[in-house]
Design a protein around this motif. Structure first.
Motif, PDB file in Angstrom:
ATOM      1  N   THR A  12       0.828  -1.206   0.000  1.00  0.00           N
ATOM      2  CA  THR A  12       0.000   0.000   0.000  1.00  0.00           C
ATOM      3  C   THR A  12       0.864   1.258   0.000  1.00  0.00           C
ATOM      4  O   THR A  12       0.628   2.194  -0.769  1.00  0.00           O
ATOM      5  N   ILE A  13       1.881   1.266   0.876  1.00  0.00           N
ATOM      6  CA  ILE A  13       2.704   2.478   0.980  1.00  0.00           C
ATOM      7  C   ILE A  13       3.499   2.693  -0.312  1.00  0.00           C
ATOM      8  O   ILE A  13       3.724   3.818  -0.735  1.00  0.00           O
ATOM      9  N   HIS A  14       3.882   1.597  -0.957  1.00  0.00           N
ATOM     10  CA  HIS A  14       4.622   1.748  -2.208  1.00  0.00           C
ATOM     11  C   HIS A  14       3.737   2.203  -3.363  1.00  0.00           C
ATOM     12  O   HIS A  14       4.158   3.032  -4.166  1.00  0.00           O
ATOM     13  N   THR A  15       2.540   1.661  -3.460  1.00  0.00           N
ATOM     14  CA  THR A  15       1.799   1.845  -4.716  1.00  0.00           C
ATOM     15  C   THR A  15       0.558   2.714  -4.604  1.00  0.00           C
ATOM     16  O   THR A  15       0.027   3.124  -5.631  1.00  0.00           O
ATOM     17  N   MET A  16       0.062   2.998  -3.388  1.00  0.00           N
ATOM     18  CA  MET A  16      -1.258   3.631  -3.290  1.00  0.00           C
ATOM     19  C   MET A  16      -1.212   5.098  -2.863  1.00  0.00           C
ATOM     20  O   MET A  16      -2.254   5.684  -2.572  1.00  0.00           O
ATOM     21  N   ARG A  17      -0.031   5.694  -2.768  1.00  0.00           N
ATOM     22  CA  ARG A  17       0.045   7.079  -2.315  1.00  0.00           C
ATOM     23  C   ARG A  17      -0.656   8.012  -3.306  1.00  0.00           C
ATOM     24  O   ARG A  17      -0.577   7.803  -4.521  1.00  0.00           O
ATOM     25  N   ALA A  68      -0.125  -5.866  -7.284  1.00  0.00           N
ATOM     26  CA  ALA A  68      -0.163  -7.327  -7.309  1.00  0.00           C
ATOM     27  C   ALA A  68       1.244  -7.909  -7.426  1.00  0.00           C
ATOM     28  O   ALA A  68       1.604  -8.864  -6.731  1.00  0.00           O
ATOM     29  N   THR A  69       2.062  -7.311  -8.284  1.00  0.00           N
ATOM     30  CA  THR A  69       3.407  -7.825  -8.488  1.00  0.00           C
ATOM     31  C   THR A  69       4.247  -7.661  -7.226  1.00  0.00           C
ATOM     32  O   THR A  69       4.905  -8.600  -6.772  1.00  0.00           O
ATOM     33  N   LEU A  70       4.188  -6.464  -6.644  1.00  0.00           N
ATOM     34  CA  LEU A  70       4.951  -6.246  -5.412  1.00  0.00           C
ATOM     35  C   LEU A  70       4.460  -7.179  -4.310  1.00  0.00           C
ATOM     36  O   LEU A  70       5.256  -7.727  -3.532  1.00  0.00           O
ATOM     37  N   GLY A  71       3.158  -7.369  -4.251  1.00  0.00           N
ATOM     38  CA  GLY A  71       2.592  -8.241  -3.224  1.00  0.00           C
ATOM     39  C   GLY A  71       3.123  -9.652  -3.319  1.00  0.00           C
ATOM     40  O   GLY A  71       3.553 -10.235  -2.321  1.00  0.00           O
ATOM     41  N   ILE A  72       3.141 -10.209  -4.526  1.00  0.00           N
ATOM     42  CA  ILE A  72       3.588 -11.599  -4.648  1.00  0.00           C
ATOM     43  C   ILE A  72       5.086 -11.703  -4.367  1.00  0.00           C
ATOM     44  O   ILE A  72       5.542 -12.643  -3.712  1.00  0.00           O
ATOM     45  N   TRP A  73       5.862 -10.715  -4.793  1.00  0.00           N
ATOM     46  CA  TRP A  73       7.301 -10.780  -4.492  1.00  0.00           C
ATOM     47  C   TRP A  73       7.553 -10.711  -2.992  1.00  0.00           C
ATOM     48  O   TRP A  73       8.398 -11.439  -2.450  1.00  0.00           O
ATOM     49  N   ALA A  74       6.804  -9.839  -2.314  1.00  0.00           N
ATOM     50  CA  ALA A  74       6.966  -9.752  -0.856  1.00  0.00           C
ATOM     51  C   ALA A  74       6.621 -11.092  -0.207  1.00  0.00           C
ATOM     52  O   ALA A  74       7.325 -11.579   0.685  1.00  0.00           O
ATOM     53  N   TRP A  75       5.542 -11.707  -0.697  1.00  0.00           N
ATOM     54  CA  TRP A  75       5.146 -12.988  -0.136  1.00  0.00           C
ATOM     55  C   TRP A  75       6.223 -14.043  -0.406  1.00  0.00           C
ATOM     56  O   TRP A  75       6.555 -14.850   0.471  1.00  0.00           O
ATOM     57  N   LEU A  76       6.777 -14.035  -1.614  1.00  0.00           N
ATOM     58  CA  LEU A  76       7.796 -15.038  -1.940  1.00  0.00           C
ATOM     59  C   LEU A  76       9.042 -14.864  -1.081  1.00  0.00           C
ATOM     60  O   LEU A  76       9.685 -15.855  -0.709  1.00  0.00           O
ATOM     61  N   ILE A  77       9.373 -13.620  -0.734  1.00  0.00           N
ATOM     62  CA  ILE A  77      10.529 -13.423   0.150  1.00  0.00           C
ATOM     63  C   ILE A  77      10.254 -14.081   1.505  1.00  0.00           C
ATOM     64  O   ILE A  77      11.125 -14.751   2.070  1.00  0.00           O
ATOM     65  N   THR A  78       9.038 -13.927   2.011  1.00  0.00           N
ATOM     66  CA  THR A  78       8.736 -14.571   3.303  1.00  0.00           C
ATOM     67  C   THR A  78       8.819 -16.084   3.169  1.00  0.00           C
ATOM     68  O   THR A  78       9.308 -16.772   4.061  1.00  0.00           O
ATOM     69  N   GLU A  79       8.356 -16.617   2.051  1.00  0.00           N
ATOM     70  CA  GLU A  79       8.399 -18.067   1.855  1.00  0.00           C
ATOM     71  C   GLU A  79       9.841 -18.548   1.770  1.00  0.00           C
ATOM     72  O   GLU A  79      10.199 -19.596   2.316  1.00  0.00           O
ATOM     73  N   TRP A 116      -3.646 -12.518 -12.839  1.00  0.00           N
ATOM     74  CA  TRP A 116      -3.665 -13.652 -11.912  1.00  0.00           C
ATOM     75  C   TRP A 116      -2.688 -14.733 -12.380  1.00  0.00           C
ATOM     76  O   TRP A 116      -1.991 -15.349 -11.590  1.00  0.00           O
ATOM     77  N   ILE A 117      -2.688 -14.951 -13.711  1.00  0.00           N
ATOM     78  CA  ILE A 117      -1.822 -15.997 -14.250  1.00  0.00           C
ATOM     79  C   ILE A 117      -0.355 -15.621 -14.025  1.00  0.00           C
ATOM     80  O   ILE A 117       0.459 -16.450 -13.613  1.00  0.00           O
ATOM     81  N   GLU A 118      -0.040 -14.357 -14.262  1.00  0.00           N
ATOM     82  CA  GLU A 118       1.340 -13.896 -14.069  1.00  0.00           C
ATOM     83  C   GLU A 118       1.758 -14.059 -12.607  1.00  0.00           C
ATOM     84  O   GLU A 118       2.838 -14.552 -12.303  1.00  0.00           O
ATOM     85  N   VAL A 119       0.878 -13.605 -11.707  1.00  0.00           N
ATOM     86  CA  VAL A 119       1.196 -13.656 -10.281  1.00  0.00           C
ATOM     87  C   VAL A 119       1.332 -15.111  -9.827  1.00  0.00           C
ATOM     88  O   VAL A 119       2.281 -15.482  -9.138  1.00  0.00           O
ATOM     89  N   TYR A 120       0.389 -15.938 -10.268  1.00  0.00           N
ATOM     90  CA  TYR A 120       0.470 -17.331  -9.850  1.00  0.00           C
ATOM     91  C   TYR A 120       1.722 -17.995 -10.413  1.00  0.00           C
ATOM     92  O   TYR A 120       2.359 -18.820  -9.750  1.00  0.00           O
ATOM     93  N   GLY A 121       2.070 -17.637 -11.651  1.00  0.00           N
ATOM     94  CA  GLY A 121       3.271 -18.208 -12.265  1.00  0.00           C
ATOM     95  C   GLY A 121       4.500 -17.981 -11.414  1.00  0.00           C
ATOM     96  O   GLY A 121       5.330 -18.874 -11.236  1.00  0.00           O
ATOM     97  N   LEU A 122       4.598 -16.773 -10.834  1.00  0.00           N
ATOM     98  CA  LEU A 122       5.747 -16.505  -9.966  1.00  0.00           C
ATOM     99  C   LEU A 122       5.749 -17.458  -8.780  1.00  0.00           C
ATOM    100  O   LEU A 122       6.794 -17.953  -8.369  1.00  0.00           O
TER     101      LEU A 122
END
Lengths: 558, 219
Positions: free
Chosen positions: A196-201, B27-38, B192-198
């Protein structure tokens, strides 16, 4: 208060209707009132309220357990309850307070509510994920509460192996599962904030116009993302070991208990900053508002948040000075632990410099903020004692440690939580609380807290170990003093629960900006409309655009 | 990533985003952040396994030699092939070949399933050899040194955790394939397909790390 400045000091608390009067049906609280609309909401503000209600419940459970512990320690010989009951009481207190109150408290409630408002967004980036994280939180809480109902846990909140895997005969497994699950809730919340902070500002809301509250939550979210997975691994391993005898920590299975401590503290030391950083964000909003002065050294406070979040990953070894790690490792961890003091001090100096020559008003949120600064300084300085190798040998696992981390975690988080709750209460609910009662409870909490925990520094220095149900009779006076302080503290906690709830129905209607504060969240109605802003907010020229800005030019060039 | 999309392929904007580009970025940033936690979730295990190897080379090598190298190697190939089919699904989604995309996704799920079958067979062979130290009914038959036991335990934890991820991944993939087969999907949810592919590539990556650390080093 005599300190009330002339800067709009009188008009602010008048109960007139908000400037941008909303139709009652338009604000987020009244837009829809079915149970379904609350439990399936994707509105970040309503999710924040769900968190606030559940977290308050856990706080009460944890506080009652603390009361039981202080009750038991009134007498030295453990006559009031069995050792077993005592162990379970302090474990409940620790588990519930750390995992279900302190860690989620400010991010999940204030962060959820305020971050989209402060950056001018309509919602968090992933509203459904946000709701999911509340359900994940409640699922984790369910498992932990099951373990309490079935008979409790006696391992302490740290779940040290091999006690937790092989020797404890209590309900460790459901508690472990609950804590593992709640970690995922943290990860999802942190992920949502970062994205959110990165993309929604809002357009024009650059990084260095963000309120420090947002910076603090950004730093906290990084810790959520980078540390929580490691404790999830550790807890999964504990669950596998206790449940299926796939051993990694118990020497009987070929494992190494020190390994658990490494994995545990790699998360749990950063977790201290999960608790403290959001509190610092809250204080950085309250202090400028009640001094009506621009936050001193804005950029440095922002950098210090990121600095704290970074340094905290390299200090976990100071929890293991006496467990047989190499002298070199201890030395390095000791030196790194001292480094934590630098960004912490930057923040404290900047708050005091903001107060200096400000137009000060000592309303309830400011009283909490001042209390916070005092307690945080004392907690932080005693942290340096603990980071010092030689002194650590003497006070390791004594009440000195207990007092230290209560000053940091309770003084830091709970005071900031209550300060923030009063500061944003008009925004959350559209109602003003009772100012006199607010001041009384802020004072009671500050006094009660110090009477409770200061004697524990002395007890620890004299050698009373933590987690013992009995103690030599010469420690009784200080223990009774501490327990007496706990009663004052309890009164200080009960008052806000009463007058805040009372204000929901009988409080004056709150104006949009009762404190004459800056920040986009005050640009919308109290309570805000369902989609946060009726028209896109204008991003301010500079952050903390308060009337008194002596050092503004200096900051611009600094 | 929005470049190179065929006509009629794209993302329907959700109400709280201002633009589609913003939605894609989130969406892209979200999946990358999640993958780092994984990745961190697994890296703690791998790090411990490596340290055990470095500190006790003989014991761990003796234990590692009982792992079924050829099953592990085959599984590596299977997962790499599945990443290829997933990449093909993403390419097909970008050019709007919905039917080919669905087939590539089904192939990916099938390869994932094959991995699980082979892994199951490997566990059965381990059980047959008395290699599971946590089963009281099947006394541990390998050299009874603590590091060997610890290494074998870590092997089971890491591979079970990976299998759980793979199983979840297949379930998600099948669910998404079911939705993606419907008309109009690609104009609304191509990302969705792109995000899931990652995410799928990540599951592959974890195995590509696990295989050398557990099966190959010092062999």
């Amino acid at each position: 208060m005599s300190a009330s400045g002339s800067v709009g000091g009188t008009a602010r608390r008048e109960p007139h209707a908000p400037e941008a009067t909303l139709g009652r049906k338009a604000d987020y609280l009244h837009a829809d009132s079915t149970l379904r609309s609350w439990f399936l909401t994707t509105d970040h503000k309503r999710i924040a309220i769900l968190y606030l209600a559940s977290i308050t419940g856990f706080f009460v459970i944890g506080a009652v357990a603390a009361g039981v512990v202080r009750l038991a320690l009134i007498v030295p010989n453990g006559a009031i309850m069995t050792n077993d009951t005592y162990n379970k009481a302090f474990t409940i207190h620790g588990v519930v307070m750390v995992w279900f109150f302190l860690i989620p408290s400010i991010p999940a409630t204030f962060g959820n509510f305020l971050i989209p408002l402060m950056i001018g967004a309509k919602d968090l980036a992933f509203p459904k994920l946000n709701l999911t994280s509340w359900y994940v939180f409640m699922a984790g809480a369910f498992f932990t509460l099951v373990s309490l109902v079935l008979g409790g846990v006696d391992t302490g909140w740290t779940f040290y192996a091999p006690l937790s895997t092989a020797f404890s005969n209590t309900w460790v497994l459901p508690a472990l599962i609950g804590v593992t699950i709640v970690g995922f809730s943290s990860i999802l919340t942190g992920l949502n904030f970062v994205v959110t902070i990165h993309t929604m500002r809002a357009p024009g809301m650059t990084w260095f116009k963000l309120p420090i509250f947002v910076w603090a939550h950004y730093a906290t979210s990084l810790i959520f993302l980078l540390a929580t997975p490691v404790i999830t691994t550790a807890l999964i391993l504990l669950i596998m070991e206790r449940g299926f005898h796939i051993g990694v920590f118990d020497p009987a299975y070929g494992g190494d208990p020190v390994l658990f401590q490494h994995l545990f503290w790699f998360y749990s030391h950063p977790a201290v900053y999960i608790m403290v950083l959001p509190g610092m964000g809250v204080i950085s909003e309250i202090v400028p508002a009640f001094a009506q002065k621009k936050l001193f050294g804005y950029r440095f406070v922002a950098y210090a948040s990121i600095g704290l979040a970074s340094v905290t990953f390299f200090v976990w070894g100071h929890h293991m000075f006496v467990n047989g790690q190499s002298d070199l490792a201890s030395l390095v961890f000791s030196a790194l632990s001292f480094a934590v003091a630098v960004p912490s001090a930057v923040k404290v100096y900047n708050w005091t410099a903001t107060i200096h020559k400000g137009s000060l008003r000592l309303d309830t949120p400011m009283l909490y903020a001042m209390g916070y600064i005092g307690l945080f300084v004392l907690g932080g300085l005693t942290g340096l004692y603990l980071a010092t190798l030689a002194i650590n040998q003497h006070i390791h696992a004594t009440y000195f440690v207990v007092a230290h981390f209560h000053y940091i975690m309770v003084g830091g988080t709970v005071l900031a939580f209550l300060g923030g709750l009063h500061f944003w209460w008009p925004k959350f609910t559209g109602r003003m609380y009772s100012e006199p009662w607010g001041r009384v409870s802020a004072m009671l909490i500050f006094i009660g807290f110090n009477v409770t925990f200061f004697p524990q520094f002395i007890l620890g220095y004299l050698g009373m170990p933590r987690r013992y149900a009995t103690y030599p009779v010469e420690f009784q006076l200080l223990n009774v003093l501490s327990s007496a302080g706990a009663t004052i503290l309890a009164a200080g906690y009960i008052f806000p629960m009463l007058y805040l709830v009372y204000s929901l129905w009988f409080g004056c209607k709150a104006p949009a900006n009762p404190w004459n504060a800056k920040g986009l969240e005050w640009e919308t109605g109290s309570p805000p409309p369902k989609h946060n802003f009726l028209s896109p907010p204008a991003v301010p020229r500079i952050p903390y655009d308060y009337p008194i800005q002596a050092q503004e030019a200096q900051d611009q060039h600094g | 990533m929005s470049k190179g999309l065929a006509d009629g392929v794209g993302v329907a904007r959700a109400g709280h985003f201002e633009t589609v580009a913003q939605q894609r970025a989130a969406a892209t940033l979200g999946i990358w952040a999640w993958l780092i936690t994984e990745l961190l979730l697994f890296s703690a295990l791998f790090l411990v396994a490596l340290i055990v190897r470095i500190q006790h080379p003989e014991a761990t090598v003796a234990a590692a030699k009982h792992l079924k190298f050829w099953i592990g190697a085959t599984n590596t190939v299977v997962l790499i092939c599945s990443s290829l089919t997933m990449s093909m699904a993403i390419e097909f989604s970008r050019i709007g070949w919905q039917r080919a995309m669905v087939r590539a996704m089904l192939a990916t799920a099938a390869l994932g399933g094959l991995f699980l079958v082979l892994k199951g067979y490997e566990y059965y062979a381990d059980w047959d050899e008395h290699m599971m130290p946590f089963l009281g009914s099947r006394p541990f038959a390998l050299a009874e040194t603590p590091p060997a036991r610890l290494f074998v335990n870590l092997y089971y934890v890491a591979t079970i955790l990976h299998a759980v991820h793979l199983f979840t991944g297949i379930a998600l993939l099948l669910g998404m394939t079911w939705m993606a087969a419907k008309a109009g999907f690609l104009s609304r949810h191509q990302n969705w397909i792109e995000v899931y592919g990652l995410y799928w590539h990540f599951i592959d990556l974890v195995w590509v790390l696990a295989f050398p650390i557990l099966y190959v080093v010092n062999r």
